[in-house]
Design a protein around this motif. Structure first.
Motif, mmCIF file in Angstrom:
data_model
loop_
_atom_site.group_PDB
_atom_site.id
_atom_site.type_symbol
_atom_site.label_atom_id
_atom_site.label_comp_id
_atom_site.label_asym_id
_atom_site.label_seq_id
_atom_site.Cartn_x
_atom_site.Cartn_y
_atom_site.Cartn_z
ATOM 1 N N MET A 1 16.328 9.776 -2.091
ATOM 2 C CA MET A 1 15.400 9.710 -0.960
ATOM 3 C C MET A 1 14.377 10.835 -1.088
ATOM 4 N N GLU A 2 13.105 10.497 -0.974
ATOM 5 C CA GLU A 2 12.059 11.515 -1.062
ATOM 6 C C GLU A 2 12.191 12.487 0.107
ATOM 7 N N ARG A 3 12.051 13.747 -0.195
ATOM 8 C CA ARG A 3 12.144 14.773 0.834
ATOM 9 C C ARG A 3 10.756 15.057 1.386
ATOM 10 N N PRO A 4 10.637 15.277 2.709
ATOM 11 C CA PRO A 4 9.308 15.403 3.323
ATOM 12 C C PRO A 4 8.466 16.532 2.760
ATOM 13 N N TRP A 5 9.104 17.532 2.157
ATOM 14 C CA TRP A 5 8.356 18.689 1.671
ATOM 15 C C TRP A 5 7.964 18.587 0.197
ATOM 16 N N ASP A 6 8.439 17.595 -0.506
ATOM 17 C CA ASP A 6 8.265 17.551 -1.957
ATOM 18 C C ASP A 6 6.796 17.662 -2.382
ATOM 19 N N HIS A 7 5.908 16.928 -1.714
ATOM 20 C CA HIS A 7 4.523 16.905 -2.192
ATOM 21 C C HIS A 7 3.737 18.153 -1.824
ATOM 22 N N PHE A 8 4.352 19.066 -1.036
ATOM 23 C CA PHE A 8 3.688 20.323 -0.717
ATOM 24 C C PHE A 8 3.957 21.390 -1.783
ATOM 25 N N LEU A 9 4.973 21.206 -2.606
ATOM 26 C CA LEU A 9 5.393 22.233 -3.543
ATOM 27 C C LEU A 9 4.595 22.172 -4.839
ATOM 28 N N THR A 10 4.176 23.339 -5.327
ATOM 29 C CA THR A 10 3.521 23.433 -6.623
ATOM 30 C C THR A 10 4.577 23.668 -7.704
ATOM 31 N N GLU A 11 4.145 23.584 -8.961
ATOM 32 C CA GLU A 11 5.065 23.881 -10.054
ATOM 33 C C GLU A 11 5.530 25.333 -9.993
ATOM 34 N N GLN A 12 4.646 26.227 -9.559
ATOM 35 C CA GLN A 12 5.042 27.622 -9.405
ATOM 36 C C GLN A 12 6.125 27.757 -8.332
ATOM 37 N N ASP A 13 5.965 27.024 -7.229
ATOM 38 C CA ASP A 13 6.991 27.041 -6.178
ATOM 39 C C ASP A 13 8.333 26.564 -6.723
ATOM 40 N N ARG A 14 8.305 25.499 -7.487
ATOM 41 C CA ARG A 14 9.550 24.945 -8.027
ATOM 42 C C ARG A 14 10.220 25.935 -8.990
ATOM 43 N N ALA A 15 9.393 26.679 -9.730
ATOM 44 C CA ALA A 15 9.944 27.676 -10.638
ATOM 45 C C ALA A 15 10.622 28.803 -9.867
ATOM 46 N N VAL A 16 10.019 29.215 -8.759
ATOM 47 C CA VAL A 16 10.621 30.251 -7.908
ATOM 48 C C VAL A 16 11.969 29.768 -7.365
ATOM 49 N N LEU A 17 12.015 28.535 -6.909
ATOM 50 C CA LEU A 17 13.259 27.985 -6.372
ATOM 51 C C LEU A 17 14.349 27.929 -7.439
ATOM 52 N N ALA A 18 13.970 27.511 -8.641
ATOM 53 C CA ALA A 18 14.949 27.418 -9.726
ATOM 54 C C ALA A 18 15.441 28.808 -10.130
ATOM 55 N N LYS A 19 14.524 29.756 -10.225
ATOM 56 C CA LYS A 19 14.893 31.118 -10.602
ATOM 57 C C LYS A 19 15.865 31.739 -9.606
ATOM 58 N N GLY A 20 15.619 31.530 -8.299
ATOM 59 C CA GLY A 20 16.472 32.100 -7.265
ATOM 60 C C GLY A 20 17.690 31.268 -6.932
ATOM 61 N N ARG A 21 17.805 30.100 -7.569
ATOM 62 C CA ARG A 21 18.926 29.187 -7.325
ATOM 63 C C ARG A 21 19.079 28.850 -5.848
ATOM 64 N N PHE A 22 17.956 28.553 -5.230
ATOM 65 C CA PHE A 22 17.952 28.169 -3.820
ATOM 66 C C PHE A 22 18.396 26.714 -3.655
ATOM 67 N N GLY A 23 18.835 26.402 -2.448
ATOM 68 C CA GLY A 23 19.051 25.013 -2.072
ATOM 69 C C GLY A 23 20.362 24.394 -2.504
ATOM 70 N N ARG A 24 21.350 25.206 -2.884
ATOM 71 C CA ARG A 24 22.649 24.635 -3.244
ATOM 72 C C ARG A 24 23.293 23.992 -2.014
ATOM 73 N N ARG A 25 24.016 22.921 -2.215
ATOM 74 C CA ARG A 25 24.675 22.234 -1.107
ATOM 75 C C ARG A 25 25.900 23.012 -0.627
ATOM 76 N N MET A 26 26.037 23.154 0.686
ATOM 77 C CA MET A 26 27.232 23.783 1.246
ATOM 78 C C MET A 26 28.300 22.740 1.573
ATOM 79 N N GLY A 27 27.898 21.493 1.779
ATOM 80 C CA GLY A 27 28.846 20.425 2.041
ATOM 81 C C GLY A 27 29.302 20.367 3.488
ATOM 82 N N PHE A 28 29.916 19.261 3.838
ATOM 83 C CA PHE A 28 30.435 19.072 5.190
ATOM 84 C C PHE A 28 31.686 19.916 5.392
ATOM 85 N N GLY A 29 31.903 20.337 6.618
ATOM 86 C CA GLY A 29 33.141 21.017 6.958
ATOM 87 C C GLY A 29 34.249 20.019 7.253
ATOM 88 N N ARG A 30 35.382 20.557 7.712
ATOM 89 C CA ARG A 30 36.523 19.692 8.029
ATOM 90 C C ARG A 30 36.569 19.317 9.505
#
Length: 232
Positions: A1-30
């Motif tokens: 599913m396309e995320r609402p923010w995807d088209h706002f991000l530049t390649e530089q933004d994506r590199a920053v996110l990858a470098k910092g390892r942002f956005g990992r899933r925490m998952g549902f609780g119990r």
């Protein structure tokens, strides 16, 4: 599913996110709870009458609340506690606080003044007998309310946050929930805002560090598992 923010991000933004390892899933609780934030008439107006509602998010809001109602029903069927907040101010403005320096007190029955049509829960929002409905005066559902104690008493370890507006009360609630070490999930289709860029960037910021922004279908699958006894 396309995320609402995807088209706002530049390649530089994506590199920053990858470098910092942002956005990992925490998952549902119990042991989740559902927080339904300000799903009120003043927030979504009415078909053909949005011009009468000064804070209406219009058709976008009504569609998101229909999705939110589906999630609420699934949660109730699974025995998951739901909390509904209402943002409601005294018509005198006595409790508007510093917000009054940014926003006029709108003397309208279609705004969020206590005792008016606008302050009521919107159509389709149906709290169950074991659900909590409360009034808040600030953006976060946790500020000055018994929400945290209510969740702790029920052993809740995670929250599913629905409603609006994404960049205001939803985001404030998500940040506070994360600060209390609750896992947070935001179903993408069940939150809404007045301005698309505000909606998209708020979702991006939440997903980057404090919540999982996921398709509604994932949430319904998770709640269905709880109902069937497979996830506890």
């Amino acid at each position: 599913m396309e995320r609402p923010w995807d088209h706002f991000l530049t390649e530089q933004d994506r590199a920053v996110l990858a470098k910092g390892r942002f956005g990992r899933r925490m998952g549902f609780g119990r042991r989740p709870a559902v927080l339904v934030i300000d799903a009120q008439r003043y927030m979504v107006g009415a078909e053909g009458q949005d011009h009468l509602f000064p804070s209406s998010c219009g058709a976008i809001g009504r569609a998101a609340l229909a999705a939110a109602a589906t999630i609420v029903r699934a949660a109730q069927a699974a025995g998951v506690p739901c909390v509904f907040t209402r943002f409601a101010l005294d018509p005198s403005g006595a409790d508007i606080g510093v917000y009054g320096r940014k926003r006029d007190l709108l003397e309208s029955p279609n705004w969020c003044l206590e005792g008016t049509h606008g302050a009521e829960l919107a159509e389709g929002m149906a709290p169950g007998p074991n659900d909590l409905v409360l009034v808040k005066k600030k953006p976060s559902a946790f500020h000055g309310t018994p929400v945290l104690g209510h969740l702790l008493d029920r052993g809740v370890d995670s929250v599913i946050v629905l409603g609006g507006a994404t960049s205001n009360c939803v985001q404030a609630t998500v940040f506070d929930a994360s600060s209390f070490n609750l896992r947070v999930c935001v179903p993408q289709e069940a939150v809404f805002d007045r301005i698309p860029i505000s909606h998209a960037i708020a979702l991006f910021d939440m997903d980057r560090q404090f919540a999982d922004v996921v398709p509604m279908a994932e949430v319904l699958d998770f709640l269905g598992g709880l109902r069937d006894g497979g996830a506890r």
